[in-house]
Design an enzyme around this catalytic site. Structure first.
Site, PDB file in Angstrom:
ATOM      1  CD  GLU A  74      -1.449 -19.017  12.176  1.00 20.93           C
ATOM      2  OE1 GLU A  74      -1.911 -18.350  11.259  1.00 20.93           O
ATOM      3  OE2 GLU A  74      -1.745 -20.230  12.344  1.00 20.93           O
ATOM      4  CG  HIS A 107      13.672   8.227   0.896  1.00 20.22           C
ATOM      5  ND1 HIS A 107      12.535   8.800   0.398  1.00 20.22           N
ATOM      6  CD2 HIS A 107      13.653   6.945   0.447  1.00 20.22           C
ATOM      7  CE1 HIS A 107      11.859   7.926  -0.310  1.00 20.22           C
ATOM      8  NE2 HIS A 107      12.513   6.785  -0.282  1.00 20.22           N
ATOM      9  CE  LYS A 139      12.671  -4.188 -11.355  1.00 23.05           C
ATOM     10  NZ  LYS A 139      14.079  -4.002 -11.737  1.00 23.05           N
ATOM     11  CG  ASP A 140       8.275  -0.788  -6.129  1.00 15.38           C
ATOM     12  OD1 ASP A 140       9.157  -1.604  -6.466  1.00 15.38           O
ATOM     13  OD2 ASP A 140       8.471   0.133  -5.324  1.00 15.38           O
TER      14      ASP A 140
END
Lengths: 174, 291, 417
Positions: free
Chosen positions: C288, C216, C244-245
Site C-alpha cells: 500500500e 495536556h 476550527k477542528d
C-alpha cells in the site's frame, strides 16, 4: 482566562451555530443508518427463501421436518380420524380460536412452522395427549393435530408458512 | 537575507543535481542491462474508451449490459465461470434490468447440481433465481485438461485487470475519476488479435502471448436490437457487462456519493461561517487574522 | 488530563455524581476550558481528524467483522458477499479500506507538522514517543488488515513482509515459522492476523489516551515554538478550537467522500481482486502507498540482512528525533536553514514513495539509494549539526506578540509553511 468570558447563552440564539449543530446531528443520523441496516437480512438470505419438498413418500400418520429460512417446518400427513377429531372441536374451547379448515389447504396435509409460540423451542411431533398432536418439552405446551394450542403457557397456535402444492407430490414452501 | 537565499538555492540545487545524476548517468546503462524486466512492460497501453458509467453521473446502459450478457452467455461462458453472480442479480436495480419473470425463465434453462436428496444422491434440477451461474467444468483440473489453461473467473475480471498509468497520469486519475482501466484493458485485449498467422498473439497482452485464442468474430452473436454485429461492438458490450458484474453497486454508490458530497460541501461552508463568527469575538481578535 | 477545572456542577444530581466520579470536570478541563495557544494554524487540526478516523475505522471494522469469515477458503468470497449482498456492505468496506489510507495521510501530515515546528522537543519528548508507538501500531494494524481479503496481493504481501524476519541470523527461520503457524502463509496465519487486526486498534486507542494526556501536561506546541505564559497567549479549547477542528474535519471528509464514492479502487491493487494463489506470484508486488518509502529503502540495499535492518532503522529513527535535533529553537519559522532541509526531507520521502512503486530496476534503485542516504543524513548529520551552526532568527517575546507580528519575521504568513 478567556474561557470564562464566553458563555453559551448569547451564541445559542445565533442561526449559524444552531444550523451547524443541527447539520451535525443530521450527519450522524445518516451515518448511523448503514451501520444499523447492515444487520438486517442480506440479499442472499432474502433470495434463498424457497424450499421444495417431495411429499410423495410421506406415509399417512407420519410427520416430517424440513428446513425453511433456517426454521423447522412440520409436514403432517394426517389420518382421517385426526382430521375428524380436529374438526369436531368447538371453537369456544380454543385459546386461539381457528377452524381446522382455515389452517389447511388440503385436509390431509397440515403444514406448520415447528416453533412453539411460547419461547421458540421445537415441539415433539406425534406427542402429547392429542393423536397426531405436538408437545413442547420446554414448558409443556400442548398442540392438537391442527397445531392449535390446547394446554400450557403458549399463547397462539403454531404459525403457518406460505406454501403451495405444485402437484400431488410436490410442495413449495415460501 | 540575500545570503540566506543564496544558501537555500545552493542546497536545493545540490540535492536536485545529485538526484538527477543518480537517475540518468548511471541509470540508463543499468536499465539496458536488465532488459528482461522492462520487456514485460513493452506492450502498448490500452486506449481509453468512452463508457456511460464513467464520471460523476455515470450510469450503466441497460441495453448495453443486456447485449454484453448475451455475448457472455453465448461465447464467454463456454469456458469462463461467473461464480459470484446469481441469476437474481440480473433483475437488481442498477443492473441489466431484466424482469423477475425473465430471470426465472432464464434460470430454469440451466441445470444446477443440488443434493444430497433423501436417497443420498446428488441430482440436477432446473435453476432458480437464487442460484449462481454454473460453470461448464466440474473443477479447475478438468478445465486445464480440456483447454490447456484455467480460464479466469469473470466475476471480478473488470477490477482484477489493469495497467500502469505512469507519471504524471496517475496523479490526475483520481481527479478526473478514471476508474475504467479494467474495461479498457478487456476491450483492448478482445480487439488485440491483430496477427492473422497466430491466433494466440495479442498486441496488448504482456509478452504478446495469450492462452485464449481469438474468442469473437463478426456476426458470432445475433443482436436483436439492431446494434452492429461486429467484434468491436461485442467487445465493448461484454466489457461493460463485466464491469457491472464486478461492481454491481456502482450506480447506488455514485448516486449516494453525490448526496453526501453536496451535504458536506454545504456543511463545510456553514462550519466556516461559524468558525469565522467565533474567531471574530473581541477576545480572539488581535488586529491581525490569527487564522 | 490536567488544566484547571472551572466546571461547577449546577443541579443536585450533577453535584452528587461529580463528587463520586469527577469525569465531567475532567472532560470540561481537557476539552472545554483547556487553554490552547491562540496561534495554532490548520496543521494542528490533524490530531482531531486522526481521532475521528480511528473511531471511524473501529466502528466500520467491528461491523465488517460481523460478515467477514477468517478462513482461507472463504475469506475472499466473504468480502465479495459483503460487497454484493450485505446492506450497504459495499459502502462499509470501501469506507474501511480507504479509511486506512486517509488515516495514514492524516498521520503523515501530523508527523511532518511535528517535525517542522519541533514539537518533539523538551518538554514533549514522551508525547512524541507515544506518537511513534501509535505509528508503529498503525503500521502493524494496516498490514494485517490488508491480508484479510486474501487476494493475491494480500497473500504475497504477507509472505514478503513476514519473510523479512528470516533475515535475522540463527533464529530467523524459526521466528517466521512461528509467525506463520506453518511452513507458509496459510489459514493459521490468516486467523491470527484477523485476531490481532481486531485487537490492535483498541491498543492504539489506549495509547491515544496517553498521548492526549501527555499533550495536556504542557499543552500544544505552536507555530512560534515558544511556551504559553499569560492568558493573553491562549484561547479556550471550546469553542475556538472545537469549531476550527470541526471545520477542518468536514473539509477532510469531503476528500474522504471523493475517494470512497468516486474512486474507491484508485489506491487498491487490481491483483487483490484475484483470489490468493500460493503457487503463483504476481509480476509486480507493491505494498500500500503508505509503506512505499520504507519499501524503497528496503529494496535499495542489495543485502537481505542490511536491507531489512535499514528499513526498520528508518522507522525507528523517528523515535530519536528529540535527541538528534540539537537546536534550542523549536519552530522552523525561525530556522532558515533547517526549513530548507526540512522541505528536502519531505521531497525525499515523497520521491522514495515513488521509487517504491516502480519496478526495482536500474535508475530507480540508484535514485532510491541516493534518497535513502539523504533520509539518514537528515536525521544523523544535518539535525545534530544544524543545532550548533545555524544562525536562527530572534524569537518573539510571547505568543501574543508573535500573532501581532512583532519582531520582524514572525508575521503569521511567515509562520505557516
Amino acid at each position: 482566562m478567556a474561557a470564562s468570558a464566553i458563555e453559551d447563552e448569547p451564541t445559542r440564539r445565533d442561526f449559524v451555530f444552531v444550523a451547524t449543530g443541527a447539520m451535525g446531528v443530521v450527519a450522524a443520523g445518516f451515518a448511523a443508518w448503514p451501520l444499523i441496516d447492515q444487520m438486517n437480512p442480506d440479499a442472499t438470505t432474502l433470495a434463498a427463501a424457497l424450499t421444495e419438498v417431495d411429499i410423495g413418500n410421506i406415509a399417512e400418520g407420519q410427520i416430517v421436518t424440513v428446513k425453511w429460512r433456517g426454521k423447522p417446518i412440520f409436514i403432517s400427513h394426517r389420518t382421517a380420524t385426526e382430521v375428524e377429531a380436529a374438526r369436531a372441536v368447538p371453537l369456544s374451547e380454543l385459546r386461539d380460536p381457528a377452524s381446522d379448515e382455515s389452517r389447511v389447504q388440503k385436509p390431509e396435509w397440515l403444514i406448520v412452522i415447528g416453533i412453539c409460540t411460547h419461547l421458540g423451542c421445537v415441539p415433539l411431533k406425534n406427542a402429547g395427549p392429542f393423536e397426531g398432536g405436538y408437545f413442547c418439552p420446554c414448558h409443556g405446551s400442548v398442540y392438537d393435530a391442527s397445531g392449535r394450542i390446547r394446554q400450557g403457557p403458549a399463547p397462539y397456535n403454531l404459525y403457518l408458512p406460505p406454501y403451495k402444492f405444485e402437484n400431488d407430490t410436490k410442495l413449495t414452501i415460501g | 537575507m540575500r545570503q540566506e537565499n543564496a544558501s537555500r538555492r545552493g542546497i536545493g540545487l545540490a540535492f536536485v543535481t545529485a538526484l538527477a545524476l543518480a537517475l540518468t548517468a548511471s541509470g540508463r546503462p543499468m536499465l539496458a542491462e536488465t532488459g528482461q524486466g522492462s520487456n514485460l512492460f513493452e506492450q502498448p497501453k490500452p486506449p481509453r474508451q468512452e463508457w456511460t458509467f464513467n464520471g460523476f453521473f455515470g450510469r450503466y446502459d441497460q441495453a448495453q449490459l443486456q447485449r454484453g450478457f448475451q455475448v457472455y452467455r453465448e461465447v464467454c461462458s463456454n469456458c469462463h465461470s461467473l461464480k459470484l453472480v446469481a441469476f437474481r442479480n440480473l433483475a437488481d436495480p442498477g443492473g441489466p434490468g431484466f424482469s423477475e419473470a425473465q430471470v426465472k425463465a432464464l434460470a430454469a434453462k440451466y441445470q444446477i447440481k443440488d443434493g444430497p436428496n433423501d436417497a443420498g444422491d446428488i441430482f440436477e434440477r432446473p435453476g432458480r433465481p437464487s442460484d449462481y451461474f454454473p460453470w461448464n467444468f466440474p473443477n479447475e483440473q478438468a478445465a486445464r485438461t480440456a483447454l490447456g489453461a484455467v480460464p479466469p473467473d469473470m466475476s471480478l475480471l473488470a477490477k482484477a485487470r489493469s495497467y500502469e498509468r505512469g507519471f504524471p497520469l496517475f496523479l490526475i486519475d483520481p481527479i478526473i475519476q478514471y476508474q475504467e482501466q479494467g474495461p479498457d484493458y478487456i476491450y483492448a485485449i478482445l480487439n488485440g488479435y491483430t496477427n492473422d498467422k497466430d491466433p494466440n498473439w495479442n498486441e496488448y497482452m504482456p509478452g504478446h502471448k495469450i492462452a485464449m485464442p481469438m474468442p469473437l468474430s463478426d456476426g458470432a452473436v445475433d443482436y436483436e436490437d439492431g446494434s452492429p454485429k461486429a467484434v468491436q461492438q461485442y467487445a465493448k458490450d461484454v466489457a461493460a457487462f463485466l464491469m457491472w458484474a464486478a461492481e454491481p453497486k456502482l450506480e447506488e454508490r455514485k448516486r449516494l456519493g453525490f448526496g453526501v458530497l453536496i451535504f458536506l460541501s454545504i456543511y463545510a461552508l456553514l462550519f466556516f461561517a461559524a468558525k469565522n463568527k467565533i474567531w471574530s469575538r473581541p477576545e480572539a481578535h488581535v488586529d491581525l487574522d490569527t487564522q | 488530563m490536567s488544566g484547571e477545572s472551572t466546571y461547577v456542577p449546577k443541579s443536585r444530581l450533577a453535584k452528587w455524581f461529580e463528587s463520586r466520579l469527577p469525569i465531567i470536570g475532567l472532560v470540561h478541563s481537557s476539552f472545554v476550558a483547556f487553554p490552547n495557544p491562540r496561534n495554532l494554524n490548520y496543521w494542528w487540526t490533524f490530531g482531531g481528524i486522526l481521532s475521528f478516523m480511528l473511531a471511524a475505522q473501529i466502528v466500520t471494522g467491528v461491523v465488517l467483522a460481523m460478515h467477514y469469515t477468517p478462513q482461507s477458503g472463504l475469506a475472499f468470497d466473504s468480502i465479495e458477499h459483503i460487497m454484493r449482498d450485505v446492506n450497504y456492505g459495499w459502502l462499509l468496506r470501501y469506507a474501511h479500506a480507504n479509511g486506512a489510507s486517509m488515516f495514514f495521510f492524516a498521520l503523515y501530515i501530523h508527523m511532518f507538522r511535528g517535525i517542522y515546528y519541533g514539537s518533539y522537543k523538551s518538554p514533549r519528548e514522551v508525547l512524541w514517543l507515544l506518537g511513534v508507538i501509535i505509528f508503529l501500531l498503525a503500521i502493524a494494524t494496516a498490514f494485517m488488515g490488508y491480508v484479510l481479503p486474501w487476494g493475491q496481493m494480500s497473500f504475497w504481501g504477507a509472505t514478503v513482509i513476514t519473510s523479512l524476519f528470516t533475515a535475522i541470523p540463527l533464529v530467523g527461520d524459526s521466528i517466521t515459522t512461528w509467525l506463520w503457524g506453518g511452513y507458509a502463509v496459510d489459514n493459521a496465519t490468516l486467523n491470527r492476523f484477523f485476531s490481532l487486526h481486531y485487537l490492535l486498534p483498541f491498543m492504539i486507542a489506549g495509547v491515544v489516551v496517553l498521548h492526549v494526556w501527555a499533550l495536556h501536561v504542557h499543552g500544544s506546541n505552536n507555530p512560534a515554538g515558544i511556551e504559553k505564559k499569560t492568558d493573553k497567549d491562549t484561547l479556550s479549547f471550546h469553542p475556538y478550537f472545537t469549531v476550527k477542528d470541526g471545520f477542518a474535519l468536514v473539509c477532510f471528509l469531503v476528500l474522504y467522500t471523493w475517494l470512497v464514492f468516486y474512486v474507491p479502487s484508485y489506491l487498491y491493487d487490481s491483483d487483490n481482486y484475484i483470489v490468493a494463489n500460493p503457487l503463483q506470484t504476481p509480476v509486480h508486488i507493491v505494498p500500500e502507498w503508505y509503506y512505499l518509502p520504507f519499501y524503497a529503502i528496503l529494496r535499495s540495499i542489495p543485502s537481505k540482512l542490511i536491507g531489512t535492518a535499514t528499513m526498520f532503522a528508518a522507522v525507528l529513527i523517528i523515535a530519536f528525533l528529540p535527541w538528534l535535533d540539537t537546536s534550542k529553537v523549536k519552530s522552523a519559522a525561525y530556522r532558515p536553514l533547517y526549513r530548507i532541509f526540512f522541505w528536502l526531507f519531505v521531497a525525499c520521502c515523497v520521491l522514495l514513495g515513488y521509487m517504491g512503486s516502480q519496478p526495482p530496476e536500474g535508475g530507480y534503485v540508484l535514485a532510491a539509494r541516493f534518497l535513502t542516504v539523504y533520509y539518514f543524513l537528515f536525521f544523523l548529520v544535518i539535525l545534530p549539526l544544524l543545532g550548533r551552526y545555524e544562525k536562527t532568527k530572534p524569537l518573539p517575546v510571547s505568543i501574543y506578540d508573535a500573532v501581532l507580528g512583532k519582531h520582524g519575521h514572525a508575521k503569521p504568513a511567515d509562520v505557516n509553511p
